[in-house]
Design a protein around this motif. Sequence first.
Motif, PDB file in Angstrom:
ATOM      1  N   ALA A 190       0.800  -1.222   0.000  1.00 34.61           N
ATOM      2  CA  ALA A 190       0.000   0.000   0.000  1.00 34.61           C
ATOM      3  C   ALA A 190       0.832   1.271   0.000  1.00 34.61           C
ATOM      4  N   THR A 191       2.106   1.156   0.322  1.00 33.63           N
ATOM      5  CA  THR A 191       2.954   2.345   0.411  1.00 33.63           C
ATOM      6  C   THR A 191       3.048   3.029  -0.954  1.00 33.63           C
ATOM      7  N   GLY A 192       2.572   4.265  -1.023  1.00 35.92           N
ATOM      8  CA  GLY A 192       2.579   5.017  -2.269  1.00 35.92           C
ATOM      9  C   GLY A 192       1.427   4.711  -3.194  1.00 35.92           C
ATOM     10  N   LEU A 193       0.541   3.788  -2.817  1.00 37.42           N
ATOM     11  CA  LEU A 193      -0.631   3.468  -3.642  1.00 37.42           C
ATOM     12  C   LEU A 193      -1.578   4.669  -3.661  1.00 37.42           C
ATOM     13  N   ASP A 196      -6.643   5.046  -0.345  1.00 36.60           N
ATOM     14  CA  ASP A 196      -6.578   4.845   1.096  1.00 36.60           C
ATOM     15  C   ASP A 196      -6.740   3.361   1.409  1.00 36.60           C
ATOM     16  N   VAL A 197      -6.037   2.918   2.432  1.00 41.24           N
ATOM     17  CA  VAL A 197      -6.109   1.527   2.872  1.00 41.24           C
ATOM     18  C   VAL A 197      -6.524   1.519   4.337  1.00 41.24           C
ATOM     19  N   LYS A 198      -7.663   0.911   4.627  1.00 41.23           N
ATOM     20  CA  LYS A 198      -8.198   0.849   5.989  1.00 41.23           C
ATOM     21  C   LYS A 198      -8.115  -0.595   6.484  1.00 41.23           C
ATOM     22  N   SER A 217       1.815   1.409  14.321  1.00 44.61           N
ATOM     23  CA  SER A 217       1.008   2.540  13.861  1.00 44.61           C
ATOM     24  C   SER A 217       1.843   3.774  13.563  1.00 44.61           C
ATOM     25  N   ALA A 218       2.901   3.970  14.333  1.00 44.79           N
ATOM     26  CA  ALA A 218       3.725   5.160  14.114  1.00 44.79           C
ATOM     27  C   ALA A 218       4.486   5.068  12.795  1.00 44.79           C
ATOM     28  N   MET A 219       4.627   3.853  12.251  1.00 46.42           N
ATOM     29  CA  MET A 219       5.416   3.670  11.033  1.00 46.42           C
ATOM     30  C   MET A 219       4.533   3.505   9.803  1.00 46.42           C
ATOM     31  N   LEU A 220       3.237   3.631   9.955  1.00 44.34           N
ATOM     32  CA  LEU A 220       2.343   3.428   8.819  1.00 44.34           C
ATOM     33  C   LEU A 220       2.494   4.562   7.814  1.00 44.34           C
ATOM     34  N   PRO A 221       2.402   4.246   6.513  1.00 38.25           N
ATOM     35  CA  PRO A 221       2.399   5.313   5.505  1.00 38.25           C
ATOM     36  C   PRO A 221       1.138   6.159   5.662  1.00 38.25           C
ATOM     37  N   PRO A 222       1.143   7.380   5.145  1.00 42.72           N
ATOM     38  CA  PRO A 222       0.018   8.291   5.382  1.00 42.72           C
ATOM     39  C   PRO A 222      -1.316   7.835   4.821  1.00 42.72           C
ATOM     40  N   ASN A 223      -1.307   6.940   3.846  1.00 37.89           N
ATOM     41  CA  ASN A 223      -2.568   6.473   3.247  1.00 37.89           C
ATOM     42  C   ASN A 223      -3.122   5.224   3.925  1.00 37.89           C
ATOM     43  N   VAL A 224      -2.478   4.749   5.016  1.00 34.05           N
ATOM     44  CA  VAL A 224      -2.897   3.521   5.698  1.00 34.05           C
ATOM     45  C   VAL A 224      -3.342   3.835   7.111  1.00 34.05           C
ATOM     46  N   GLU A 225      -4.499   3.314   7.480  1.00 31.31           N
ATOM     47  CA  GLU A 225      -5.014   3.446   8.845  1.00 31.31           C
ATOM     48  C   GLU A 225      -5.313   2.054   9.384  1.00 31.31           C
TER      49      GLU A 225
END
Length: 342
Positions: A190-193, A196-198, A217-225
């Motif tokens: 998902a990184t750079g996809l 959004d990835v939930k 959680s602190a290392m998740l890319p901005p589009n992943v929750e």
Amino acid sequence: MPQDSAYIGVGEPVSRVTDALEKKGPMLEFAAMSQGAFTQVVSMAQRGMNPASNVDCARFALAAWKETRERQNLFLAEEFPALQFLACDAVMSRRKRRIVLLVHNVSSKKRWLALSKLGLQRRVDHVLCLSPHSQKVLVEHYGIPREKVSVIYSRVDTAYFQPQPETPLKRQVCAAGAVNRDYGTLIEAATGLDADVKIAADTIWRYSVANKGETQSAMLPPNVEMRSWGSYANLRQLYAESRVVVVPLARPIISGITVALEGMAMGKPVILTRNPYVEGFIEDGVTGFHVEPGNPVALRERLQWLLDHPQEAEAMGRRAREKAERDFSVERYVERILAPFS
């Protein structure tokens, strides 16, 4: 279903059964079968007992054996406490009864030791399992005759989980579940996809060991929750607004099928990690895709293709919904469970 029968297993808490009957939550087989299919129902969950506790399983198995010792037809719905129940039956009863056993995780050494090496399978008239590969393992490794093993697959409440065309679709991918999940591979894919990835990284089974995704959680890319979605209603909404449901699996065991079927029932294409135990649920290229385990590049390619081809993805989702209704409804599942008693 013949008279003089008992359902014995983990079951579901009273509150969840009530919600299912009031259509506030999905109907699963325990709620469906506890409404008259059996003369007697004995459940760990409804007694507040923990299936992860060996002590609770042993206590429950002994109590359940005493309470059902006059019943002629028994359905043992989970390996634990079923294995303890079979041990009680072997020690304390010489009377032959008709016992049907559902085995989920046939790859477990504990199940194999108890059923095959200790011979508890001799107490069982018929064994149910969830996939053709599970059937093969039971026959070839457990030594159970093929005619005594039936594949029942799994189930989903297709009335609770169904397409919601009024819900606006987002450019969004979702995943759910906590047991045996490979969310590391999904996060890498998902990184750079450009979506959004939930990830609803929780489970209804309070005794399961969740993937410790919260520590990442602190290392998740901005589009992943990644978090808990809190309820069936919230999970259903997450499915509804997503374009794709992903079930990334870690080990080759039977798992992830509940989420895959929920996604199919919602009319979504499903990406499922390939392993022999889960084949037969997703039709590759028809209702979704299989991807090889631990391969973020292949997973990303499939995600991107489905996001970039919305018409094809919607057609896959429609076929997935049709298959869920035809093959995996709770009603069909219950029919397959009860067939050995007829």
